[in-house]
Design an enzyme around this catalytic site. Sequence first.
Site, PDB file in Angstrom:
ATOM      1  N   THR A   7       1.346  -1.520  -0.146  1.00 50.64           N
ATOM      2  CA  THR A   7      -0.166   0.110  -0.079  1.00 50.64           C
ATOM      3  C   THR A   7       1.168   1.175   0.227  1.00 50.64           C
ATOM      4  O   THR A   7       1.788   1.524   0.380  1.00 50.64           O
ATOM      5  CB  THR A   7      -0.669   0.105   1.368  1.00 50.64           C
ATOM      6  OG1 THR A   7      -1.881   1.754   1.541  1.00 50.64           O
ATOM      7  CG2 THR A   7       0.188   0.153   3.075  1.00 50.64           C
ATOM      8  N   ASP A   8       0.440   1.942  -0.603  1.00 48.17           N
ATOM      9  CA  ASP A   8       0.533   3.619  -0.174  1.00 48.17           C
ATOM     10  C   ASP A   8       1.044   4.245   1.085  1.00 48.17           C
ATOM     11  O   ASP A   8       1.410   5.122   1.513  1.00 48.17           O
ATOM     12  CB  ASP A   8       0.454   4.457  -0.975  1.00 48.17           C
ATOM     13  CG  ASP A   8      -1.429   5.070  -0.717  1.00 48.17           C
ATOM     14  OD1 ASP A   8      -1.372   3.994  -0.377  1.00 48.17           O
ATOM     15  OD2 ASP A   8      -1.592   5.782  -1.513  1.00 48.17           O
ATOM     16  N   GLU A   9       0.719   3.417   1.595  1.00 48.45           N
ATOM     17  CA  GLU A   9      -0.310   4.248   3.298  1.00 48.45           C
ATOM     18  C   GLU A   9       1.731   3.866   3.875  1.00 48.45           C
ATOM     19  O   GLU A   9       1.587   4.501   5.331  1.00 48.45           O
ATOM     20  CB  GLU A   9      -0.662   3.625   4.206  1.00 48.45           C
ATOM     21  CG  GLU A   9      -2.353   3.704   4.052  1.00 48.45           C
ATOM     22  CD  GLU A   9      -3.166   3.313   4.330  1.00 48.45           C
ATOM     23  OE1 GLU A   9      -3.394   3.290   5.820  1.00 48.45           O
ATOM     24  OE2 GLU A   9      -4.600   3.621   3.847  1.00 48.45           O
ATOM     25  N   TYR A  12      -2.510  -0.582  10.836  1.00 54.66           N
ATOM     26  CA  TYR A  12      -1.979  -1.426   9.980  1.00 54.66           C
ATOM     27  C   TYR A  12      -0.736  -0.955   9.049  1.00 54.66           C
ATOM     28  O   TYR A  12      -0.124  -1.736   8.436  1.00 54.66           O
ATOM     29  CB  TYR A  12      -3.292  -0.653   9.171  1.00 54.66           C
ATOM     30  CG  TYR A  12      -3.743  -1.166   7.351  1.00 54.66           C
ATOM     31  CD1 TYR A  12      -3.128  -1.933   7.472  1.00 54.66           C
ATOM     32  CD2 TYR A  12      -2.878   0.233   6.661  1.00 54.66           C
ATOM     33  CE1 TYR A  12      -3.561  -3.072   5.210  1.00 54.66           C
ATOM     34  CE2 TYR A  12      -3.338  -0.803   5.279  1.00 54.66           C
ATOM     35  CZ  TYR A  12      -3.794  -2.051   3.968  1.00 54.66           C
ATOM     36  OH  TYR A  12      -3.410  -2.275   3.228  1.00 54.66           O
ATOM     37  N   LYS A  46       1.789  -3.461   7.282  1.00 57.27           N
ATOM     38  CA  LYS A  46       2.529  -3.452   6.069  1.00 57.27           C
ATOM     39  C   LYS A  46       4.083  -2.790   5.453  1.00 57.27           C
ATOM     40  O   LYS A  46       4.562  -3.775   4.957  1.00 57.27           O
ATOM     41  CB  LYS A  46       1.284  -2.888   5.516  1.00 57.27           C
ATOM     42  CG  LYS A  46      -0.025  -3.327   5.053  1.00 57.27           C
ATOM     43  CD  LYS A  46      -0.303  -4.007   4.883  1.00 57.27           C
ATOM     44  CE  LYS A  46      -0.007  -4.713   3.045  1.00 57.27           C
ATOM     45  NZ  LYS A  46      -0.059  -6.672   2.800  1.00 57.27           N
TER      46      LYS A  46
END
Length: 360
Positions: free
Chosen positions: A136-138, A163, A167
């Site tokens: 993810t970009d997060e 989260y 990741k």
Amino acid sequence: MRTYLVTGGAGFIGSNYIHYMFRKYDNAIRIINVDALTYAGNLENLKDVENRDNYQFVKADICDRDAIAKIFAENDIDRVVHFAAESHVDRSIRTPEVFVQTNVLGTAVMLNCAKAAWELPGGGFKEGKKFLHVSTDEVYGSLPEDENAFFYETTPYDPHSPYSASKAASDLLVKAYMDTYRFPANITNCSNNYGPYQFPEKLIPLVINNALQGRKLPVYGDGKNVRDWLYVEDHAKAIDMVQEQGRLFETYNIGGHNEKQNIEILHIILETLREMLPETDPRRAHINEDLITYVEDRKGHDRRYAIAPDKIRKEIGWEPETMFQEGIRKTIRWFFDNEEWLKNAASGEYQKYYSEMYEK
Ligand code: NAD
Ligand code: DAU
């Protein structure tokens, strides 16, 4: 014939990816889908493919080393596409440990089993084997509101939620396997997806579902947080292109330069619902802006995400094909045509989650 091991294929992106792959390759590939069927996993998503001879479902937890090792022992796996994860930021704020368990330990199990199955006695790995880690970009954290700031593959990791931290940890494990063992892998970091089969805890399906029922539309904080939305099929296509055409050991960012404030998304959905519902549909009467309700902000809420997809475009030639206006119409049409799916997804565990999250 290439054999794929897809993890988390009963979830939102995984099931769209499986549909995309069978549409593209038909009988030229075989897919084994391993999924623990958590609240987010739904075999209804795969009804169309379940009877294919070249598709197999295995119910297993990716943290279960014996179950995963058995799949590798019984099948000559050529590709791993690793989607399985706990994926919802709000849930990670409430119950972080399960995110560490699945996202970090589960990824470690997947890496270790693939490495054991693929390594050669004299060193190195069997020819042509590849692992793709879907991320993810997060992991990059939050961008300022400056429209010229983007996430690049070189942007330092700075995750904020449990989260995104889990990741980020899983990405770093994949990197460690590549650096230490030259394990044949890629990482993709994608922006927010939307489309068919998305679980109604996420913003877009939640708003569609609530608006159709005349329920409040909860907007966190001032509604001006920005997300970069990509139609899920474009993501599925990018994953396949990275795995087949990308350079091994590289990370590729995936996104469509489609940044929108959350409040804009709500207005677009309300407008599109009004346009698409027949004049005679009684739900038209309650679908209006009065449903928008500002609620307490998400803790640690990242302000803005925006991907620079330059590398994947230049090296691989991938570009998003679905404009937002078209993608949101396709998504709403899908939810109109799959009312039963939505009703089932939004019952049971979801009801409990929803009332604890929004009605306390
Ligand atoms: P999802 O929550 O819809 O699906 C996750 C799937 O993984 C479910 O089928 C669930 O049953 C399965 N799963 C969960 N824990 C498991 C375990 N321990 N063992 C086996 N299966 C397990 O998630 P999604 O939105 O489809 O996301 C898929 C992947 O893509 C995730 O890795 C996520 O981090 C990443 N991602 C998502 C987005 C997005 O916008 N949704 C964007 C970028 C990246
Ligand atoms: O950026 C990629 C990520 O996108 C993925 O890695 C995650 O798995 C995926 O869930 C998604 O995370 P977000 O937190 O951005 O998605 P979500 O749909 O939960 O929220 C989108 C935005 O809308 C976010 O700014 C929070 C806000 N929001 C969300 C919900 C559920 C609201 O204002 N109200 C809501 O009720």
